[in-house]
Write a protein that holds these residues in place. Structure first.
Motif, PDB file in Angstrom:
ATOM      1  N   PRO A  53       0.827  -1.219   0.000  1.00  0.00           N
ATOM      2  CA  PRO A  53       0.000   0.000   0.000  1.00  0.00           C
ATOM      3  C   PRO A  53       0.855   1.260   0.000  1.00  0.00           C
ATOM      4  O   PRO A  53       1.941   1.262   0.571  1.00  0.00           O
ATOM      5  N   PHE A  54       0.347   2.280  -0.656  1.00  0.00           N
ATOM      6  CA  PHE A  54       1.049   3.566  -0.623  1.00  0.00           C
ATOM      7  C   PHE A  54       0.053   4.641  -0.205  1.00  0.00           C
ATOM      8  O   PHE A  54      -1.154   4.434  -0.237  1.00  0.00           O
ATOM      9  N   ASP A  55       0.578   5.769   0.232  1.00  0.00           N
ATOM     10  CA  ASP A  55      -0.270   6.838   0.772  1.00  0.00           C
ATOM     11  C   ASP A  55      -1.244   7.346  -0.279  1.00  0.00           C
ATOM     12  O   ASP A  55      -0.891   7.479  -1.452  1.00  0.00           O
ATOM     13  N   PHE A  56      -2.446   7.641   0.155  1.00  0.00           N
ATOM     14  CA  PHE A  56      -3.477   8.173  -0.731  1.00  0.00           C
ATOM     15  C   PHE A  56      -3.240   9.663  -0.929  1.00  0.00           C
ATOM     16  O   PHE A  56      -3.228  10.439   0.025  1.00  0.00           O
ATOM     17  N   ASP A  57      -3.041  10.049  -2.194  1.00  0.00           N
ATOM     18  CA  ASP A  57      -2.764  11.455  -2.526  1.00  0.00           C
ATOM     19  C   ASP A  57      -4.054  12.097  -3.037  1.00  0.00           C
ATOM     20  O   ASP A  57      -4.501  11.818  -4.146  1.00  0.00           O
ATOM     21  N   LYS A  58      -4.652  12.945  -2.186  1.00  0.00           N
ATOM     22  CA  LYS A  58      -5.937  13.564  -2.555  1.00  0.00           C
ATOM     23  C   LYS A  58      -5.806  14.489  -3.768  1.00  0.00           C
ATOM     24  O   LYS A  58      -6.715  14.584  -4.591  1.00  0.00           O
ATOM     25  N   THR A  59      -4.672  15.175  -3.855  1.00  0.00           N
ATOM     26  CA  THR A  59      -4.462  16.075  -5.010  1.00  0.00           C
ATOM     27  C   THR A  59      -4.460  15.278  -6.310  1.00  0.00           C
ATOM     28  O   THR A  59      -5.090  15.656  -7.305  1.00  0.00           O
ATOM     29  N   GLU A  60      -3.758  14.136  -6.282  1.00  0.00           N
ATOM     30  CA  GLU A  60      -3.694  13.256  -7.454  1.00  0.00           C
ATOM     31  C   GLU A  60      -5.085  12.716  -7.795  1.00  0.00           C
ATOM     32  O   GLU A  60      -5.454  12.616  -8.973  1.00  0.00           O
ATOM     33  N   ALA A  61      -5.865  12.391  -6.737  1.00  0.00           N
ATOM     34  CA  ALA A  61      -7.229  11.877  -6.946  1.00  0.00           C
ATOM     35  C   ALA A  61      -8.106  12.928  -7.615  1.00  0.00           C
ATOM     36  O   ALA A  61      -8.852  12.629  -8.555  1.00  0.00           O
ATOM     37  N   TRP A  62      -8.022  14.168  -7.116  1.00  0.00           N
ATOM     38  CA  TRP A  62      -8.777  15.282  -7.712  1.00  0.00           C
ATOM     39  C   TRP A  62      -8.359  15.494  -9.172  1.00  0.00           C
ATOM     40  O   TRP A  62      -9.203  15.672 -10.057  1.00  0.00           O
ATOM     41  N   ALA A  63      -7.048  15.494  -9.402  1.00  0.00           N
ATOM     42  CA  ALA A  63      -6.531  15.746 -10.758  1.00  0.00           C
ATOM     43  C   ALA A  63      -6.993  14.661 -11.725  1.00  0.00           C
ATOM     44  O   ALA A  63      -7.467  14.959 -12.831  1.00  0.00           O
ATOM     45  N   THR A  64      -6.900  13.393 -11.294  1.00  0.00           N
ATOM     46  CA  THR A  64      -7.293  12.277 -12.160  1.00  0.00           C
ATOM     47  C   THR A  64      -8.780  12.326 -12.490  1.00  0.00           C
ATOM     48  O   THR A  64      -9.189  12.207 -13.649  1.00  0.00           O
ATOM     49  N   ASP A  65      -9.604  12.528 -11.438  1.00  0.00           N
ATOM     50  CA  ASP A  65     -11.058  12.585 -11.662  1.00  0.00           C
ATOM     51  C   ASP A  65     -11.449  13.772 -12.542  1.00  0.00           C
ATOM     52  O   ASP A  65     -12.300  13.646 -13.430  1.00  0.00           O
ATOM     53  N   SER A  66     -10.821  14.919 -12.285  1.00  0.00           N
ATOM     54  CA  SER A  66     -11.112  16.122 -13.087  1.00  0.00           C
ATOM     55  C   SER A  66     -10.727  15.890 -14.545  1.00  0.00           C
ATOM     56  O   SER A  66     -11.449  16.285 -15.472  1.00  0.00           O
ATOM     57  N   PHE A  67      -9.583  15.236 -14.747  1.00  0.00           N
ATOM     58  CA  PHE A  67      -9.083  14.928 -16.090  1.00  0.00           C
ATOM     59  C   PHE A  67     -10.101  14.084 -16.867  1.00  0.00           C
ATOM     60  O   PHE A  67     -10.457  14.405 -17.994  1.00  0.00           O
ATOM     61  N   TYR A  68     -10.602  13.031 -16.206  1.00  0.00           N
ATOM     62  CA  TYR A  68     -11.568  12.146 -16.878  1.00  0.00           C
ATOM     63  C   TYR A  68     -12.909  12.834 -17.107  1.00  0.00           C
ATOM     64  O   TYR A  68     -13.532  12.673 -18.159  1.00  0.00           O
ATOM     65  N   VAL A  69     -13.364  13.612 -16.131  1.00  0.00           N
ATOM     66  CA  VAL A  69     -14.654  14.314 -16.259  1.00  0.00           C
ATOM     67  C   VAL A  69     -14.611  15.316 -17.410  1.00  0.00           C
ATOM     68  O   VAL A  69     -15.545  15.399 -18.216  1.00  0.00           O
ATOM     69  N   MET A  70     -13.500  16.071 -17.492  1.00  0.00           N
ATOM     70  CA  MET A  70     -13.354  17.034 -18.594  1.00  0.00           C
ATOM     71  C   MET A  70     -13.345  16.319 -19.949  1.00  0.00           C
ATOM     72  O   MET A  70     -13.925  16.788 -20.926  1.00  0.00           O
ATOM     73  N   GLY A  71     -12.698  15.161 -19.995  1.00  0.00           N
ATOM     74  CA  GLY A  71     -12.664  14.376 -21.226  1.00  0.00           C
ATOM     75  C   GLY A  71     -14.052  13.909 -21.630  1.00  0.00           C
ATOM     76  O   GLY A  71     -14.435  14.003 -22.800  1.00  0.00           O
ATOM     77  N   ILE A  72     -14.816  13.418 -20.651  1.00  0.00           N
ATOM     78  CA  ILE A  72     -16.175  12.917 -20.927  1.00  0.00           C
ATOM     79  C   ILE A  72     -17.095  14.051 -21.377  1.00  0.00           C
ATOM     80  O   ILE A  72     -17.816  13.930 -22.370  1.00  0.00           O
ATOM     81  N   LEU A  73     -17.056  15.181 -20.641  1.00  0.00           N
ATOM     82  CA  LEU A  73     -17.906  16.332 -20.997  1.00  0.00           C
ATOM     83  C   LEU A  73     -17.522  16.885 -22.370  1.00  0.00           C
ATOM     84  O   LEU A  73     -18.388  17.223 -23.178  1.00  0.00           O
ATOM     85  N   GLY A  74     -16.216  16.977 -22.599  1.00  0.00           N
ATOM     86  CA  GLY A  74     -15.735  17.479 -23.892  1.00  0.00           C
ATOM     87  C   GLY A  74     -16.216  16.606 -25.029  1.00  0.00           C
ATOM     88  O   GLY A  74     -16.679  17.101 -26.061  1.00  0.00           O
ATOM     89  N   PHE A  75     -16.136  15.287 -24.844  1.00  0.00           N
ATOM     90  CA  PHE A  75     -16.548  14.354 -25.894  1.00  0.00           C
ATOM     91  C   PHE A  75     -18.061  14.433 -26.117  1.00  0.00           C
ATOM     92  O   PHE A  75     -18.535  14.390 -27.260  1.00  0.00           O
ATOM     93  N   PHE A  76     -18.831  14.591 -25.034  1.00  0.00           N
ATOM     94  CA  PHE A  76     -20.287  14.731 -25.146  1.00  0.00           C
ATOM     95  C   PHE A  76     -20.645  15.956 -25.997  1.00  0.00           C
ATOM     96  O   PHE A  76     -21.480  15.883 -26.910  1.00  0.00           O
ATOM     97  N   LEU A  77     -19.991  17.090 -25.712  1.00  0.00           N
ATOM     98  CA  LEU A  77     -20.266  18.317 -26.472  1.00  0.00           C
ATOM     99  C   LEU A  77     -19.792  18.181 -27.920  1.00  0.00           C
ATOM    100  O   LEU A  77     -20.424  18.703 -28.841  1.00  0.00           O
ATOM    101  N   TYR A  78     -18.678  17.503 -28.105  1.00  0.00           N
ATOM    102  CA  TYR A  78     -18.162  17.201 -29.448  1.00  0.00           C
ATOM    103  C   TYR A  78     -19.249  16.512 -30.290  1.00  0.00           C
ATOM    104  O   TYR A  78     -19.532  16.890 -31.425  1.00  0.00           O
ATOM    105  N   VAL A  79     -19.836  15.458 -29.707  1.00  0.00           N
ATOM    106  CA  VAL A  79     -20.870  14.679 -30.407  1.00  0.00           C
ATOM    107  C   VAL A  79     -22.084  15.559 -30.699  1.00  0.00           C
ATOM    108  O   VAL A  79     -22.680  15.489 -31.777  1.00  0.00           O
ATOM    109  N   LEU A  80     -22.452  16.419 -29.744  1.00  0.00           N
ATOM    110  CA  LEU A  80     -23.579  17.342 -29.922  1.00  0.00           C
ATOM    111  C   LEU A  80     -23.325  18.276 -31.105  1.00  0.00           C
ATOM    112  O   LEU A  80     -24.214  18.507 -31.939  1.00  0.00           O
ATOM    113  N   LEU A  81     -22.103  18.800 -31.203  1.00  0.00           N
ATOM    114  CA  LEU A  81     -21.730  19.673 -32.328  1.00  0.00           C
ATOM    115  C   LEU A  81     -21.820  18.908 -33.648  1.00  0.00           C
ATOM    116  O   LEU A  81     -22.314  19.430 -34.646  1.00  0.00           O
ATOM    117  N   GLY A  82     -21.320  17.666 -33.632  1.00  0.00           N
ATOM    118  CA  GLY A  82     -21.356  16.843 -34.843  1.00  0.00           C
ATOM    119  C   GLY A  82     -22.773  16.557 -35.299  1.00  0.00           C
ATOM    120  O   GLY A  82     -23.088  16.663 -36.485  1.00  0.00           O
TER     121      GLY A  82
END
Length: 458
Positions: A322-351
């Motif tokens: 086990p290694f220490d849980f890094d909350k900053t890394e968790a926030w960054a990873t989740d934000s990264f994926y959420v932005m990707g999902i939202l961006g792709f959703f809007l992309y499809v809407l534009l298309g």
């Protein structure tokens, strides 16, 4: 009486040529309620024709018909010269096309008019293929006509309208060359976007190949060439996608600055900017295609052999401490994926909204809201997605392999420039000037062209 019966018979149309196109056209005309007679060199051995149609010699077939459809290749037009007396006063519809542009010194229809000067030649319906006539629904399909006789064009237009076709009159017979070139066009508005996409893909593929694969082999002796198929491709796709999306919105911003600089909206944009603005839809759809590939490639990462092998190796070697849980890394990873999902959703809407069937159901304000407001929001979200991916990596010296910046850093340059320029346009003082120009309050200088070519998506 017999006379009344003959008077009320459906109109008789003549077709020269019993090939695929002639037979398919005849079948459609018969289904629409016309009578059809074929003119053939060999009336008794010309092969099967649609049921209900007659076959006669060219002279006999053209005698009782007012309209003659020429479904013959240009190289076989010579026989028409001998028929000139019989074809006098007839309407000849030239449906021919060529295999290449400029293969003959003059348009086929112009040549035909020269061979049969007493007839009225109409060029048209040449964008209909035999396959379309046999299988596809013709309702609303656009066809073009041109000719020197308005009456002849009207007669052909009436037939085309009864076939449920949408007719566009392109003027005199001098437009025949342009009409004959239409079927030879191969996605003309897609050429520039596809070239840009191909250029960007090639550049970033080789750039990342050197940085990732070749660098690892030269500096560390690691052969990681297997990463080319998924890992490397999955870096190239989002980079090209984001740059292509930025290139959709950059010309609109440049157009706004052109108008600000000139102080008027009544001047032509430079040709290169005009061409760029006309292919924005295609740029966006190509960008969506790359984003789609990126999404699919991302989903398959966990099931790759290399990833599964690494996880199983860690478990076997008991290295899964086990290694220490890094909350900053968790926030960054989740934000990264959420932005990707939202961006792709809007992309499809534009298309989806760029499809003619969807776009036609929207009002102009709704369409511009999606394409401009939501489009810029898509660009913002996808750019943020890229920035979160970079996070603090740019601070590490190991990021700059062989002193080269990583791909994501190069990718963020164009979208960042577009968003900064767009932000400048939204400043109150600039916004007021743009509004005044849009409303035409600025006066053009004497002698300036008052050409109503305006920037869209300002």
């Amino acid at each position: 009486s017999m006379a009344d019966t003959l008077t009320h018979l459906p109109e008789l149309l003549c077709i020269f040529g019993t090939g695929d196109l002639g037979r398919s056209l005849g079948q459609r005309l018969l289904q629409t309620g016309y009578r059809v007679v074929y003119g053939s060199r060999r009336p008794h051995s010309c092969g099967p024709v649609p049921q209900g149609a007659q076959v006669r010699s060219h002279e006999a077939a053209s005698q009782s018909a007012r309209l003659v459809f020429i479904c013959v290749h240009r190289e076989h037009y010579d026989f028409l010269q001998t028929l000139a007396p019989q074809l006098k006063g007839k309407v000849l519809v030239d449906l021919s096309n060529n295999l290449k542009k400029d293969i003959y010194p003059e348009a086929n229809a112009v040549y035909l008019q020269r061979l049969v000067p007493g007839a009225a030649v109409v060029k048209g319906l040449n964008t209909l293929s035999a396959w379309t006539l046999q299988n596809g629904p013709l309702a609303g399909k656009q066809v073009f006509l041109c000719g020197d006789s308005a009456e002849a064009k009207q007669a052909v237009s009436d037939v085309a309208t009864r076939l449920s076709l949408s007719v566009v009159d392109r003027g005199s017979l001098s437009a025949a060359r342009e009409l004959e070139d239409f079927p030879l066009r191969l996605f003309p508005e897609w050429r520039l976007p596809l070239r840009v996409a191909l250029g960007l893909t090639a550049f970033f593929f080789f750039y990342l190949l050197i940085r990732d694969v070749i660098y690892a082999y030269v500096e560390k002796g690691n052969d990681i060439s297997f990463r080319i198929m998924v890992s490397l491709a999955n870096k190239v796709f989002p980079i090209v996608s984001l740059i292509m999306l930025s290139l959709c919105y950059l010309p609109g911003v440049l157009a706004s600055f052109f108008q600000l600089y000139r102080g008027t909206k009544y001047r032509c944009f430079p040709d290169w900017l005009d061409r760029w603005m006309l292919c924005r839809k295609q740029l966006g759809l190509v960008a969506l295609g790359f984003a789609f590939l990126h999404a699919i490639y991302t989903f398959i990462i966990p099931i790759r052999y290399a990833v599964r092998h690494k996880l199983i190796s860690l478990m076997k070697n008991n290295k899964s401490t086990p290694f220490d849980f890094d909350k900053t890394e968790a926030w960054a990873t989740d934000s990264f994926y959420v932005m990707g999902i939202l961006g792709f959703f809007l992309y499809v809407l534009l298309g989806l909204s760029s499809l003619p069937s969807v776009g036609s159901a929207l009002s102009w304000r709704e369409f511009t809201f999606i394409q401009s407001k939501l489009g810029h929001l898509t660009l913002v979200i996808c750019t943020v997605h890229g920035y979160i991916y970079g996070w603090n990596k740019f601070l590490r010296p190991s990021t700059y392999k062989w002193w080269t910046p990583p791909g994501y850093m190069l990718c963020l340059v164009v979208p960042s420039i577009v968003l900064v320029l767009k932000l400048l346009l939204l400043l109150p003082c600039v916004d007021r000037t743009v509004t005044r120009i849009r409303q035409g309050w600025e006066r053009t200088e004497p002698g300036e062209e008052r050409d109503e070519i305006k920037a869209t998506n300002l």
